[in-house]
Design a protein around this motif. Sequence first.
Motif, PDB file in Angstrom:
ATOM      1  N   LEU A  18      31.806  61.650  27.405  1.00  0.00           N
ATOM      2  CA  LEU A  18      33.060  61.671  26.656  1.00  0.00           C
ATOM      3  C   LEU A  18      34.216  61.165  27.507  1.00  0.00           C
ATOM      4  O   LEU A  18      35.065  60.391  27.027  1.00  0.00           O
ATOM      5  N   ALA A  19      34.256  61.568  28.779  1.00  0.00           N
ATOM      6  CA  ALA A  19      35.310  61.094  29.682  1.00  0.00           C
ATOM      7  C   ALA A  19      35.230  59.582  29.864  1.00  0.00           C
ATOM      8  O   ALA A  19      36.252  58.892  29.870  1.00  0.00           O
ATOM      9  N   LYS A  20      34.013  59.057  29.988  1.00  0.00           N
ATOM     10  CA  LYS A  20      33.829  57.605  30.103  1.00  0.00           C
ATOM     11  C   LYS A  20      34.314  56.902  28.836  1.00  0.00           C
ATOM     12  O   LYS A  20      34.974  55.859  28.897  1.00  0.00           O
ATOM     13  N   THR A  21      34.007  57.479  27.675  1.00  0.00           N
ATOM     14  CA  THR A  21      34.438  56.902  26.405  1.00  0.00           C
ATOM     15  C   THR A  21      35.956  56.904  26.289  1.00  0.00           C
ATOM     16  O   THR A  21      36.564  55.923  25.843  1.00  0.00           O
ATOM     17  N   ILE A  22      36.577  58.014  26.688  1.00  0.00           N
ATOM     18  CA  ILE A  22      38.042  58.099  26.641  1.00  0.00           C
ATOM     19  C   ILE A  22      38.665  57.062  27.567  1.00  0.00           C
ATOM     20  O   ILE A  22      39.664  56.409  27.210  1.00  0.00           O
ATOM     21  N   MET A  23      38.083  56.857  28.739  1.00  0.00           N
ATOM     22  CA  MET A  23      38.619  55.853  29.669  1.00  0.00           C
ATOM     23  C   MET A  23      38.476  54.438  29.101  1.00  0.00           C
ATOM     24  O   MET A  23      39.353  53.598  29.311  1.00  0.00           O
ATOM     25  N   VAL A  24      37.375  54.171  28.381  1.00  0.00           N
ATOM     26  CA  VAL A  24      37.221  52.858  27.734  1.00  0.00           C
ATOM     27  C   VAL A  24      38.307  52.669  26.679  1.00  0.00           C
ATOM     28  O   VAL A  24      38.943  51.603  26.592  1.00  0.00           O
ATOM     29  N   CYS A  25      38.571  53.708  25.879  1.00  0.00           N
ATOM     30  CA  CYS A  25      39.629  53.626  24.851  1.00  0.00           C
ATOM     31  C   CYS A  25      40.993  53.392  25.485  1.00  0.00           C
ATOM     32  O   CYS A  25      41.769  52.545  25.033  1.00  0.00           O
ATOM     33  N   ILE A  26      41.283  54.141  26.554  1.00  0.00           N
ATOM     34  CA  ILE A  26      42.579  54.007  27.230  1.00  0.00           C
ATOM     35  C   ILE A  26      42.710  52.618  27.853  1.00  0.00           C
ATOM     36  O   ILE A  26      43.786  52.000  27.806  1.00  0.00           O
ATOM     37  N   ALA A  27      41.616  52.105  28.423  1.00  0.00           N
ATOM     38  CA  ALA A  27      41.666  50.787  29.068  1.00  0.00           C
ATOM     39  C   ALA A  27      42.038  49.694  28.073  1.00  0.00           C
ATOM     40  O   ALA A  27      42.819  48.790  28.391  1.00  0.00           O
ATOM     41  N   PHE A  28      41.509  49.766  26.863  1.00  0.00           N
ATOM     42  CA  PHE A  28      41.849  48.747  25.871  1.00  0.00           C
ATOM     43  C   PHE A  28      43.273  48.911  25.354  1.00  0.00           C
ATOM     44  O   PHE A  28      43.929  47.931  25.040  1.00  0.00           O
ATOM     45  N   LYS A  29      43.747  50.136  25.258  1.00  0.00           N
ATOM     46  CA  LYS A  29      45.135  50.356  24.815  1.00  0.00           C
ATOM     47  C   LYS A  29      46.122  49.948  25.897  1.00  0.00           C
ATOM     48  O   LYS A  29      47.246  49.554  25.604  1.00  0.00           O
ATOM     49  N   ALA A  30      45.711  50.037  27.172  1.00  0.00           N
ATOM     50  CA  ALA A  30      46.620  49.740  28.282  1.00  0.00           C
ATOM     51  C   ALA A  30      46.758  48.248  28.548  1.00  0.00           C
ATOM     52  O   ALA A  30      47.570  47.848  29.379  1.00  0.00           O
ATOM     53  N   THR A  31      45.968  47.403  27.885  1.00  0.00           N
ATOM     54  CA  THR A  31      46.060  45.958  28.133  1.00  0.00           C
ATOM     55  C   THR A  31      47.291  45.329  27.500  1.00  0.00           C
ATOM     56  O   THR A  31      47.666  44.212  27.870  1.00  0.00           O
ATOM     57  N   ARG A  32      47.912  46.030  26.564  1.00  0.00           N
ATOM     58  CA  ARG A  32      49.114  45.482  25.934  1.00  0.00           C
ATOM     59  C   ARG A  32      50.273  45.527  26.922  1.00  0.00           C
ATOM     60  O   ARG A  32      50.416  46.493  27.671  1.00  0.00           O
ATOM     61  N   PRO A  33      51.129  44.506  26.930  1.00  0.00           N
ATOM     62  CA  PRO A  33      52.268  44.498  27.859  1.00  0.00           C
ATOM     63  C   PRO A  33      53.218  45.662  27.587  1.00  0.00           C
ATOM     64  O   PRO A  33      53.545  45.957  26.446  1.00  0.00           O
ATOM     65  N   LEU A 102      28.336  71.722  21.872  1.00  0.00           N
ATOM     66  CA  LEU A 102      27.695  70.509  22.405  1.00  0.00           C
ATOM     67  C   LEU A 102      27.699  69.400  21.355  1.00  0.00           C
ATOM     68  O   LEU A 102      27.979  68.241  21.659  1.00  0.00           O
ATOM     69  N   GLY A 103      27.374  69.771  20.114  1.00  0.00           N
ATOM     70  CA  GLY A 103      27.401  68.785  19.038  1.00  0.00           C
ATOM     71  C   GLY A 103      28.794  68.230  18.796  1.00  0.00           C
ATOM     72  O   GLY A 103      28.947  67.040  18.512  1.00  0.00           O
ATOM     73  N   PHE A 104      29.803  69.081  18.923  1.00  0.00           N
ATOM     74  CA  PHE A 104      31.191  68.634  18.757  1.00  0.00           C
ATOM     75  C   PHE A 104      31.559  67.608  19.830  1.00  0.00           C
ATOM     76  O   PHE A 104      32.140  66.562  19.528  1.00  0.00           O
ATOM     77  N   LEU A 105      31.211  67.890  21.092  1.00  0.00           N
ATOM     78  CA  LEU A 105      31.488  66.935  22.175  1.00  0.00           C
ATOM     79  C   LEU A 105      30.788  65.603  21.927  1.00  0.00           C
ATOM     80  O   LEU A 105      31.372  64.527  22.096  1.00  0.00           O
ATOM     81  N   ALA A 106      29.509  65.678  21.511  1.00  0.00           N
ATOM     82  CA  ALA A 106      28.756  64.452  21.245  1.00  0.00           C
ATOM     83  C   ALA A 106      29.344  63.687  20.067  1.00  0.00           C
ATOM     84  O   ALA A 106      29.434  62.456  20.101  1.00  0.00           O
ATOM     85  N   ALA A 107      29.777  64.399  19.024  1.00  0.00           N
ATOM     86  CA  ALA A 107      30.355  63.737  17.849  1.00  0.00           C
ATOM     87  C   ALA A 107      31.678  63.057  18.185  1.00  0.00           C
ATOM     88  O   ALA A 107      31.934  61.929  17.747  1.00  0.00           O
ATOM     89  N   VAL A 108      32.521  63.714  18.979  1.00  0.00           N
ATOM     90  CA  VAL A 108      33.792  63.096  19.378  1.00  0.00           C
ATOM     91  C   VAL A 108      33.532  61.841  20.201  1.00  0.00           C
ATOM     92  O   VAL A 108      34.162  60.795  19.991  1.00  0.00           O
TER      93      VAL A 108
END
Length: 197
Positions: A18-33, A102-108
């Motif tokens: 989940l932390a890796k997924t959140i970092m991927v989401c943040i990385a794409f949002k942070a590319t905007r100037p 556990l299912g909640f973490l996996a679903a998020v």
Amino acid sequence: MRQTSFGIFFSVAVSSVLAKTIMVCIAFKATRPGSSWRKLLEVRVSYYVVVICSFIQLMICVIWLSVSPPYQEFDHHSYPGKIIIQCNEGSDIWFYSMLGYLGFLAAVSLVLAFMVRTLPDSFNEAKYITFSMLVFCSVWISMIPAYLSTRGKNMVAVEIFAILSSSAGILACIFFPKCYILIMKPELNCRNQLVKE
């Protein structure tokens, strides 16, 4: 202790994904100037996600063991003519709360990875995370009716199968593509391939 240790260790594993997924989401949002998301591109964010999510699971397990600890139980019905001494986990509500968390973490993680899976980038691992969480969720959803319909030693076998197959699914789906490129296609593991659009 089998169920609680399983819950805690798996929550660390799933919260890491989940932390890796959140970092991927943040990385794409942070590319905007001028994006304010750039402040969150730190390793500490991943650590906080893993620690907080694992701590919640730890608290669920501690409350479970405090309120309804496991006890020894004699099973007279599974095998006629035999008495089987087994461990009763205590409260079913807390057991399913641990599994539900556990299912909640996996679903998020699945939903977040699914949202960013199509973004064009060589570093986008979201599609691998999406598939690994899909495997994880499908294994555990199919395990629930099998677990509820078995008794005695077979319950442990069903649980072990679910643990091993879901773990193998996560590892294979996330790391197999990387290992394939490193071993079979080393020419793709160069800077020009990574930065090309």
